[in-house]
Motif scaffolding. Sequence first.
Motif, PDB file in Angstrom:
ATOM      1  N   ALA A   4       0.838  -1.206   0.000  1.00 25.77           N
ATOM      2  CA  ALA A   4       0.000   0.000   0.000  1.00 25.77           C
ATOM      3  C   ALA A   4       0.868   1.250   0.000  1.00 25.77           C
ATOM      4  CB  ALA A   4      -0.918   0.008   1.221  1.00 25.77           C
ATOM      5  N   HIS A   5       0.273   2.345  -0.494  1.00 21.02           N
ATOM      6  CA  HIS A   5       0.823   3.700  -0.367  1.00 21.02           C
ATOM      7  C   HIS A   5       2.111   3.922  -1.151  1.00 21.02           C
ATOM      8  CE1 HIS A   5      -1.376   3.817   3.776  1.00 21.02           C
ATOM      9  NE2 HIS A   5      -2.211   3.764   2.738  1.00 21.02           N
ATOM     10  N   VAL A  35      11.136   2.350   1.684  1.00 21.58           N
ATOM     11  CA  VAL A  35      11.855   3.601   1.480  1.00 21.58           C
ATOM     12  C   VAL A  35      10.999   4.565   0.670  1.00 21.58           C
ATOM     13  CG1 VAL A  35      14.117   2.508   1.605  1.00 21.58           C
ATOM     14  CG2 VAL A  35      12.972   2.699  -0.600  1.00 21.58           C
ATOM     15  N   GLY A  36      11.331   5.842   0.789  1.00 22.59           N
ATOM     16  CA  GLY A  36      10.635   6.846   0.006  1.00 22.59           C
ATOM     17  C   GLY A  36       9.460   7.451   0.746  1.00 22.59           C
ATOM     18  N   ILE A  37       8.654   8.197   0.013  1.00 25.04           N
ATOM     19  CA  ILE A  37       7.501   8.891   0.584  1.00 25.04           C
ATOM     20  C   ILE A  37       6.308   8.692  -0.335  1.00 25.04           C
ATOM     21  CG2 ILE A  37       7.957  11.101  -0.553  1.00 25.04           C
ATOM     22  CD1 ILE A  37       6.762  10.734   3.073  1.00 25.04           C
ATOM     23  N   TYR A  38       5.139   8.510   0.260  1.00 25.84           N
ATOM     24  CA  TYR A  38       3.898   8.403  -0.505  1.00 25.84           C
ATOM     25  C   TYR A  38       3.237   9.777  -0.639  1.00 25.84           C
ATOM     26  CZ  TYR A  38      -1.127   7.579  -1.175  1.00 25.84           C
ATOM     27  OH  TYR A  38      -2.433   7.637  -1.603  1.00 25.84           O
ATOM     28  N   ARG A  40       3.923  14.920  -3.768  1.00 29.03           N
ATOM     29  CA  ARG A  40       4.842  15.909  -4.344  1.00 29.03           C
ATOM     30  C   ARG A  40       4.446  16.279  -5.770  1.00 29.03           C
ATOM     31  NH1 ARG A  40      10.728  13.483  -2.330  1.00 29.03           N
ATOM     32  NH2 ARG A  40      10.389  13.845  -0.086  1.00 29.03           N
ATOM     33  N   ARG A  41       3.952  15.306  -6.525  1.00 34.06           N
ATOM     34  CA  ARG A  41       3.540  15.611  -7.897  1.00 34.06           C
ATOM     35  C   ARG A  41       2.462  16.682  -7.921  1.00 34.06           C
ATOM     36  NH1 ARG A  41       0.760  12.050 -10.107  1.00 34.06           N
ATOM     37  NH2 ARG A  41       0.724  10.423  -8.515  1.00 34.06           N
ATOM     38  N   GLN A  62       4.418   6.890   4.388  1.00 32.50           N
ATOM     39  CA  GLN A  62       5.418   6.113   3.652  1.00 32.50           C
ATOM     40  C   GLN A  62       4.774   4.909   2.978  1.00 32.50           C
ATOM     41  OE1 GLN A  62       8.284   6.163   7.279  1.00 32.50           O
ATOM     42  NE2 GLN A  62       9.613   5.879   5.497  1.00 32.50           N
ATOM     43  N   PRO A  63       5.422   4.376   1.937  1.00 36.88           N
ATOM     44  CA  PRO A  63       4.952   3.120   1.340  1.00 36.88           C
ATOM     45  C   PRO A  63       5.058   1.979   2.349  1.00 36.88           C
ATOM     46  CG  PRO A  63       6.496   4.257  -0.118  1.00 36.88           C
ATOM     47  CD  PRO A  63       6.556   4.946   1.209  1.00 36.88           C
ATOM     48  N   LEU A  64       4.202   0.979   2.215  1.00 34.17           N
ATOM     49  CA  LEU A  64       4.183  -0.165   3.124  1.00 34.17           C
ATOM     50  C   LEU A  64       4.430  -1.443   2.328  1.00 34.17           C
ATOM     51  CD1 LEU A  64       1.007   0.833   5.196  1.00 34.17           C
ATOM     52  CD2 LEU A  64       3.406   1.135   5.855  1.00 34.17           C
TER      53      LEU A  64
END
Length: 469
Positions: free
Chosen positions: A219-220, A368-371, A408-409, A436-438
């Motif tokens: 998810a995310h 890792v990263g951001i949703y 962010r987009r 965050q992504p899961l």
Amino acid sequence: MGTKTPQNRNHWNNDGPPNANGAGHLGGEARGAHTSRDGDGSLGEGGGDDDSDGDGDDNAHGTNMILPQASVSQAEATKPQKKRKKSKKKKKAVSIPQQQTSPPSILLSDLFPSGVYPEGEVQQYSKASILAAERRYDITQLSNDDVFLQNYRQAAEVHRQTRKWVQDTVRPGQSLLHIAEGIENSVRTLLGHAGLDPGDSLNAGMGFPTGLCLNHQVAHYTPNPGQKDVILQQEDVMKVDFGVHINGWIVDSAFTMAFDHTYDTLLTAVKEATNAGVKAAGIDVRICDVSAEIQETMESYEVEVTGKTYPIKPVRNITAHNIKQWRIHGGKSIPFIKNSDQTKMEAGEVFAIETFGTTGRGYLRDDVGIYGYGLNDDAPLRIHSPLPSAKRLHKTIRENFGTVVFCRRYLERLGVDKYLVGMNQLISNGVVEPYQPLMDIKGSNAAQFEHTLILRETHKEILSRGDDY
């Protein structure tokens, strides 16, 4: 869109969740066109008739005119002249489009000029007393209910039409960024709200960023600026989760696509578990009873992948959820495993009933990263910060998203740049919540299906139900 369960929350009976780092809450309330991209209006052709051309020769008042020549007989002289009628010019009728294009580009209001949108699937309550429910119903709220329902049904129809385009056109070899932007462009086009002017996205738009999660990513995940393009592969299992809102009321619905028939059973298990949850939902139904139905259905399936058989497990630390205006996660959570939560569903509530099933461990951790980001409900109207960029960003978020989750987009689409330092300041001050992504363990595969429903007095309406799922 699912809600991730806080680590210290206990939804399990005998055994707790395996050790893992806790994470923010957003998730199995995996947030989540009814519908395709969504608006309201009416096309018609009005036209008046010009009965007179304004010439002075016409007998406008019906008076008999006598010709002066002596040769004209008295009968002829007293005979009234016939009025010459001006020929009417036929106007071309404006054709009302009857079918959506691919990709969707026709305003939904043009396809439904009456402003009445398709009703979702109706399921009668198995134990409810219809007469008692009718006595409880407040007739004075009928007009308000109709506006509320039409907004929700319109959003659901946008979801259906958008996802039909996705199912018809998305194939391996396309980038996730291309797919996500296609979904979002469709939603905004169908609604007639591009979201580029301050406040326009608050009228109608995306309910949260499009989630496109592959395989063990549950998810995310959404493509964001600065990331390497991810290309969809033949063997991928892709969860497609997006929301559509009108006036802050969000239709949250999700489905899974797989191009390899190996995963058909996985998709069937999760779809049937979601349907079991939908069927069990109702007024005064306990959350623990809905959860039990979901778990029993999902765990009755297993899938064979490359010669190995895997039990299909419900994900333990993400949940379904209720929805409130401007809040994708309204406060009530429905786990996918048996629990002792005696909280009851109530009349008038909106729920996103979703399930996630996996061949992995069934317990998620942050990837890792951001949703995306969401403005906290209790965030101040004004902030005190030494960074001008944080103040400007806070103003932009309030004007364009409110408490609706964004990514962010969406900021860069508005022309916002150099925002990361200001965003970190807002996060550290508790003004904005990051998501965050899961993910489950690598090598596993997960599927998701989700519907939005409303619990009406005499029945429940599954707003996002379509011919596809």
